[in-house]
Write a protein that holds these residues in place. Structure first.
Motif, mmCIF file in Angstrom:
data_model
loop_
_atom_site.group_PDB
_atom_site.id
_atom_site.type_symbol
_atom_site.label_atom_id
_atom_site.label_comp_id
_atom_site.label_asym_id
_atom_site.label_seq_id
_atom_site.Cartn_x
_atom_site.Cartn_y
_atom_site.Cartn_z
ATOM 1 N N THR A 221 -31.149 -20.437 -5.373
ATOM 2 C CA THR A 221 -31.302 -21.229 -4.149
ATOM 3 C C THR A 221 -31.999 -22.549 -4.447
ATOM 4 O OG1 THR A 221 -33.477 -20.353 -3.534
ATOM 5 C CG2 THR A 221 -31.532 -19.074 -2.855
ATOM 6 N N GLU A 222 -31.995 -23.415 -3.453
ATOM 7 C CA GLU A 222 -32.747 -24.657 -3.509
ATOM 8 C C GLU A 222 -34.057 -24.494 -2.758
ATOM 9 O OE1 GLU A 222 -30.493 -28.298 -2.664
ATOM 10 O OE2 GLU A 222 -28.710 -27.014 -2.577
ATOM 11 N N LYS A 223 -35.025 -25.274 -3.144
ATOM 12 C CA LYS A 223 -36.347 -25.204 -2.531
ATOM 13 C C LYS A 223 -36.283 -25.563 -1.042
ATOM 14 C CE LYS A 223 -41.060 -26.947 -3.255
ATOM 15 N NZ LYS A 223 -41.909 -27.820 -4.120
ATOM 16 N N ALA A 224 -36.956 -24.741 -0.219
ATOM 17 C CA ALA A 224 -37.167 -25.035 1.206
ATOM 18 C C ALA A 224 -35.868 -25.187 1.994
ATOM 19 C CB ALA A 224 -38.056 -26.260 1.381
ATOM 20 N N LYS A 225 -34.877 -24.363 1.665
ATOM 21 C CA LYS A 225 -33.627 -24.334 2.427
ATOM 22 C C LYS A 225 -33.463 -22.962 3.080
ATOM 23 C CE LYS A 225 -31.976 -28.376 0.934
ATOM 24 N NZ LYS A 225 -31.681 -29.536 1.809
ATOM 25 N N VAL A 226 -32.803 -22.934 4.240
ATOM 26 C CA VAL A 226 -32.458 -21.689 4.922
ATOM 27 C C VAL A 226 -31.051 -21.276 4.502
ATOM 28 C CG1 VAL A 226 -32.042 -20.595 7.162
ATOM 29 C CG2 VAL A 226 -33.930 -22.228 6.897
ATOM 30 N N TYR A 227 -30.921 -19.988 4.112
ATOM 31 C CA TYR A 227 -29.635 -19.452 3.662
ATOM 32 C C TYR A 227 -29.188 -18.316 4.576
ATOM 33 C CZ TYR A 227 -29.930 -22.064 -0.701
ATOM 34 O OH TYR A 227 -29.985 -23.071 -1.630
ATOM 35 N N ILE A 228 -27.883 -18.307 4.890
ATOM 36 C CA ILE A 228 -27.309 -17.221 5.693
ATOM 37 C C ILE A 228 -25.986 -16.790 5.072
ATOM 38 C CG2 ILE A 228 -28.366 -18.077 7.826
ATOM 39 C CD1 ILE A 228 -25.538 -19.088 8.627
ATOM 40 N N GLY A 229 -25.551 -15.574 5.401
ATOM 41 C CA GLY A 229 -24.187 -15.173 5.133
ATOM 42 C C GLY A 229 -23.937 -14.401 3.864
ATOM 43 N N VAL A 230 -22.652 -14.036 3.686
ATOM 44 C CA VAL A 230 -22.173 -13.264 2.539
ATOM 45 C C VAL A 230 -20.949 -13.975 1.970
ATOM 46 C CG1 VAL A 230 -21.270 -11.032 1.763
ATOM 47 C CG2 VAL A 230 -22.986 -11.121 3.590
ATOM 48 N N PRO A 231 -21.056 -14.634 0.817
ATOM 49 C CA PRO A 231 -22.303 -14.890 0.078
ATOM 50 C C PRO A 231 -23.163 -15.919 0.805
ATOM 51 C CG PRO A 231 -20.493 -16.072 -0.935
ATOM 52 C CD PRO A 231 -19.881 -15.224 0.145
ATOM 53 N N ALA A 232 -24.429 -15.993 0.434
ATOM 54 C CA ALA A 232 -25.371 -16.862 1.130
ATOM 55 C C ALA A 232 -25.022 -18.335 0.915
ATOM 56 C CB ALA A 232 -26.788 -16.578 0.655
ATOM 57 N N ARG A 233 -25.156 -19.106 1.984
ATOM 58 C CA ARG A 233 -24.907 -20.546 1.929
ATOM 59 C C ARG A 233 -26.012 -21.268 2.699
ATOM 60 N NH1 ARG A 233 -21.951 -18.228 5.862
ATOM 61 N NH2 ARG A 233 -21.842 -19.265 7.898
ATOM 62 N N VAL A 234 -26.189 -22.536 2.419
ATOM 63 C CA VAL A 234 -27.245 -23.314 3.076
ATOM 64 C C VAL A 234 -26.885 -23.562 4.534
ATOM 65 C CG1 VAL A 234 -28.467 -25.508 3.118
ATOM 66 C CG2 VAL A 234 -27.952 -24.415 0.930
ATOM 67 N N LEU A 235 -27.851 -23.312 5.421
ATOM 68 C CA LEU A 235 -27.693 -23.622 6.840
ATOM 69 C C LEU A 235 -28.413 -24.915 7.207
ATOM 70 C CD1 LEU A 235 -26.786 -22.796 9.723
ATOM 71 C CD2 LEU A 235 -28.964 -21.543 9.918
ATOM 72 N N ARG A 236 -29.674 -25.023 6.772
ATOM 73 C CA ARG A 236 -30.497 -26.189 7.128
ATOM 74 C C ARG A 236 -31.755 -26.176 6.270
ATOM 75 N NH1 ARG A 236 -34.666 -23.992 10.067
ATOM 76 N NH2 ARG A 236 -34.206 -22.110 11.297
ATOM 77 N N ASP A 237 -32.613 -27.171 6.469
ATOM 78 C CA ASP A 237 -33.914 -27.205 5.812
ATOM 79 C C ASP A 237 -34.901 -26.284 6.527
ATOM 80 O OD1 ASP A 237 -33.001 -29.111 4.027
ATOM 81 O OD2 ASP A 237 -33.804 -30.801 5.178
ATOM 82 N N VAL A 238 -35.866 -25.777 5.779
ATOM 83 C CA VAL A 238 -36.997 -25.075 6.388
ATOM 84 C C VAL A 238 -37.897 -26.119 7.068
ATOM 85 C CG1 VAL A 238 -39.094 -23.732 5.925
ATOM 86 C CG2 VAL A 238 -36.955 -23.170 4.740
ATOM 87 N N PRO A 239 -38.224 -25.944 8.364
ATOM 88 C CA PRO A 239 -39.084 -26.916 9.044
ATOM 89 C C PRO A 239 -40.453 -27.036 8.366
ATOM 90 C CG PRO A 239 -38.052 -25.427 10.625
ATOM 91 C CD PRO A 239 -37.772 -24.873 9.270
ATOM 92 N N ASP A 240 -40.985 -28.250 8.317
ATOM 93 C CA ASP A 240 -42.279 -28.477 7.675
ATOM 94 C C ASP A 240 -43.369 -27.607 8.272
ATOM 95 O OD1 ASP A 240 -41.246 -30.310 5.907
ATOM 96 O OD2 ASP A 240 -41.814 -32.057 7.105
#
Length: 249
Positions: A221-240
């Protein structure tokens, strides 16, 4: 006599030992240790001051893998060590060769195998299985019925929700080739892994990553990202506002 204590045991002050418990050779019990009923503490185990061990626990046992197992027992395993102020729930099994830090909470029915390190103030929840050679950082929380496979590294202040599954073998027990690739996940500081997620062998969950419930993570994964799904994919950034460095402000 309602319990058995070997003559070589070093007893601190105000130690309480329940009915039908057995304390083996060269065990060290610090001050104000409380041992419940029907507990077995194996040879050499070191238990620091203020530790509470609940009923029906097996503490410091030697591993004895199946004949078909790939795990080899180290004849020089150090004794199990349990740090000051730690609480061990009922019916837990803790193996020789591991180190459990200070003020750790190990829930009922949990198991921690050999050569594991559990950091201070970590929580290993009810029914959690921690396999051999796992590192868990300080203040990390692993919730009910999660499975932490061998050769996994979990850093500090990680949150693992209930029934998370980690894996370490893409060959699922077939071919000799697998031995050079066996590796669990690396979960970095401040990451959060949602309930019933699955982490495939060798993936890295970066700092502050947020893995949604039920996701299947098959790549780093990438730092501070939200992941969802199968397989997991980026949804958005984690809020500060959700990051660790904002929690004391």
């Amino acid at each position: 006599m309602n319990h058995i204590i070997h003559d070589s045991v070093k007893l601190g002050e105000n130690v309480q030992i329940g009915y039908f418990s057995v304390v083996g050779e060269n065990v060290v019990l610090g001050d104000n240790v409380s041992i419940g009923n029907n507990v077995t503490i194996h040879e050499g185990t070191i238990i620091d001051a203020g530790v509470t061990i609940s009923d029906n626990c097996v503490i410091g046992r030697w591993p004895k893998p199946a004949k078909a197992s790939t795990v080899k027992v180290d004849a020089d395993l150090a004794p199990l060590s349990i740090g000051e102020g730690t609480t061990i729930g009922a019916n837990t099994v803790l193996y020789r060769g591991s180190t459990i830090g200070k003020e750790v909470m190990v829930g009922d029915l949990a198991s921690i195998r050999e050569k594991c390190t559990i950091g201070d103030r970590a929580v290993v929840g009810r029914g959690v299985a921690v396999e051999n050679q796992v590192k868990i950082g300080a203040k990390t929380k692993i919730q009910t019925n999660s499975y932490i496979t061998a050769y996994t590294t979990i850093e500090e202040e990680v949150f693992i929700a209930p029934t998370v599954t980690t894996t370490n073998d893409n060959f699922m027990g077939r071919t000799k080739e697998r031995f050079q690739f066996v590796k669990g996940a690396t979960i970095k500081r401040g990451a959060r892994v949602g309930g019933a997620s699955v982490l495939l062998p060798g993936v890295t969950i970066e700092e502050e990553s947020f893995i949604a419930a039920g996701a299947l993570v098959n790549r780093d994964t990438e730092k501070a990202k939200v992941y969802i799904g199968v397989p997991a994919r980026v949804l958005r950034d984690v809020p500060d506002r959700e990051k660790l460095d904002q929690q004391d402000k």
